[in-house]
Design a protein around this motif. Structure first.
Motif, PDB file in Angstrom:
ATOM      1  N   LYS A 177      50.444  33.135  57.146  1.00 21.84           N
ATOM      2  CA  LYS A 177      51.145  31.948  57.656  1.00 21.84           C
ATOM      3  C   LYS A 177      51.668  32.136  59.070  1.00 21.84           C
ATOM      4  O   LYS A 177      51.987  31.161  59.759  1.00 21.84           O
ATOM      5  CB  LYS A 177      52.295  31.573  56.725  1.00 21.84           C
ATOM      6  N   LYS A 233      54.256  26.418  52.988  1.00 20.77           N
ATOM      7  CA  LYS A 233      54.932  25.177  53.377  1.00 20.77           C
ATOM      8  C   LYS A 233      55.164  25.127  54.887  1.00 20.77           C
ATOM      9  O   LYS A 233      55.124  24.061  55.489  1.00 20.77           O
ATOM     10  CB  LYS A 233      56.266  25.060  52.638  1.00 20.77           C
ATOM     11  N   LYS A 234      55.442  26.284  55.489  1.00 26.32           N
ATOM     12  CA  LYS A 234      55.654  26.357  56.928  1.00 26.32           C
ATOM     13  C   LYS A 234      54.733  27.412  57.527  1.00 26.32           C
ATOM     14  O   LYS A 234      54.502  28.456  56.911  1.00 26.32           O
ATOM     15  CB  LYS A 234      57.114  26.702  57.258  1.00 26.32           C
ATOM     16  N   TYR A 236      53.445  29.397  61.456  1.00 26.83           N
ATOM     17  CA  TYR A 236      54.006  29.771  62.746  1.00 26.83           C
ATOM     18  C   TYR A 236      52.904  30.331  63.660  1.00 26.83           C
ATOM     19  O   TYR A 236      52.050  31.098  63.219  1.00 26.83           O
ATOM     20  CB  TYR A 236      55.105  30.817  62.563  1.00 26.83           C
TER      21      TYR A 236
END
Length: 460
Positions: A177, A233-234, A236
């Motif tokens: 992620k 969900k997030k 970067y």
């Protein structure tokens, strides 16, 4: 400095093992300790791996035994997991729910905690690799389908990773992620390829399609159907700065930016930040060549090949005397006396880790008559360890973590020493955000350093 690994995948391409050979060869710079290939003809799996270079392990005869049009492959440099044939990937796992192959580039920072948890639950490990942990996490989840089990397992991992998993009828492509490691998708002869670096696409004749997104799970089946899903969900944009500075080949593109172009721009920015009064620019071959070219053009000082690298020298053995050790250095890098003698030399390198190599090179240049040696580094001082798959995991290894720039200058015997700023790195890559943790100490994930925080009762 070494990066841990490179991965390459092929699906629905005739003679997948041959394509894989050339793909892995293009990624050889990412790992020289071991390599392997797992293929499938959608009925059986075939595997071959060994310790050594791609050209040493594979040949026309044994590649022909790796049948099928779908494959995953891996080149390895060991860091946290350690060496040995048991850690060479891809791994091939046998299970009543379906066999599968798995390989990984990066480093899972909570691997010790996860291993402890899994062992308490009854898992038995055959290697010390992070990759095997991921396989156990997937198979521990028996209540859901494979895709959901993979998503659940990925959500328990912290760190940098690019995973390729191979079942009989699907190729699973997964990226962390934080997007710390590069991973890209290409098209070839009606099928698909996936690679840690885009340079491999050129070698095998594939067309670049796109980068794998952070937190993405891309699934390609044998019918050519492509499905994209996300486990996070997030996400970067924390691409590792050292991919641009050092690890990747200059002919690779990382998230739309060519590596050579970014290194050359870093050299230009370094020249503006730290100009030098010199007669000649000399680069340390090979990863600092692009930066030196940019520095030379910005300063309007001629760039010369003042150091020649012997490409046929492997590891030098520990030598019994200082005199023999010095000869070992000269075997790898030889200064060109006619270029540096009587000159004020500006030496360009991509980074300083331990400082020993920099000192030896500067001493060689002085021995060949350089009147001054000014060193310019196309990255900031490395003051913090990397926990994401680079073999700098302790402060003791890093000279800039324990000494000021002036102290380092004296230790390596340079007349002047300057580094590129973190802001210069971002600008050279045309980015506003990336992982600069080895320069700033600001890590994009929580860092697990030992087992003392692992829950003793196995509840993780």
């Amino acid at each position: 400095m070494n990066e841990e690994c490179g991965v390459f995948g092929v699906i629905n391409v005739k003679n997948a093992s041959e394509v894989m050979y050339y793909g892995l060869h293009a990624l050889q710079h990412r790992g020289q300790e071991g390599c392997g290939i797992v293929t499938t003809d959608h009925k059986e799996f075939y595997s071959l791996k060994g310790e050594g270079l791609v050209s040493d392990i594979f040949n026309e005869s044994n590649l022909s035994t790796l049948q099928g049009d779908t494959a995953i492959g891996h080149v390895r440099y060991s860091t946290s997991g350690g060496g040995g044939i048991e850690n060479v990937q891809p791994f091939l796992f046998r299970h009543h729910t379906g066999d599968f192959g798995l390989c990984h580039n990066g480093n899972v920072v909570n691997s010790k905690e996860l291993r402890r948890f899994l062992e308490i639950q009854g898992s038995i490990f055959q290697s010390t690799s992070d990759t095997e942990i991921f396989a156990h996490l997937i198979k521990k989840d028996t209540q859901t389908n494979r895709r959901e089990a993979i998503k659940s397992a990925l959500n328990r991992l912290e760190g940098a990773f690019a995973f390729l998993a191979l079942s009989r009828d699907k190729l699973y492509i997964m990226r962390d992620k934080n997007s710390l490691r590069p991973l890209s998708l290409g098209r070839l002869n009606g099928g698909y390829v996936v690679s840690s670096e885009t340079c491999a696409f050129e070698i095998v004749g594939a067309e670049f399609i796109r980068d794998i997104n952070p937190g993405e799970i891309l699934i390609i089946n044998i019918n050519g159907e492509v499905t994209s899903d996300s486990y996070a969900k997030k996400t970067y944009p924390n691409m590792c700065a050292m991919e641009y500075i050092y690890f990747s080949r200059p002919d690779s593109d990382i998230e739309g930016i060519n590596v050579h172009t970014s290194r050359k721009e870093a050299g230009r920015i370094l020249a503006r930040q730290s100009p030098v009064d010199a007669d000649v620019i000399v680069f340390v071959p090979d990863s600092s060549t692009s930066a030196a070219l940019g520095f030379s053009e910005e300063m309007n000082i001629p760039l010369e090949m003042g150091l020649v690298k012997n490409k046929y020298v492997g590891r030098t053995f520990i030598q019994p005397s200082q005199a023999m050790r010095e000869k070992g250095v000269k075997m790898k890098l030889s200064p060109v006396r006619s270029i540096v003698e009587g000159k004020r030399v500006c030496l360009i390198d991509d980074s300083i880790v331990r400082g020993t190599t920099s000192k030896r090179i500067i001493d060689l240049l002085r021995d060949c008559g350089a009147t001054e040696v000014h060193m310019r580094i196309a990255s900031p001082p490395i003051t913090n360890p990397c926990f994401y798959g680079v073999d700098t995991s302790t402060y003791e290894e890093l000279i800039c973590a324990r000494h000021t720039v002036e102290e380092v200058r004296e230790m390596i015997n340079a007349d002047t020493l300057s580094f590129l700023s973190p802001e210069g790195v971002l600008k050279s890559c045309n980015r506003t955000k990336m992982c600069l943790s080895c320069f700033t100490g600001k890590y994009p994930t929580y860092i697990y350093q030992d087992l003392k925080d692992a829950n003793k009762d196995g509840k993780f």
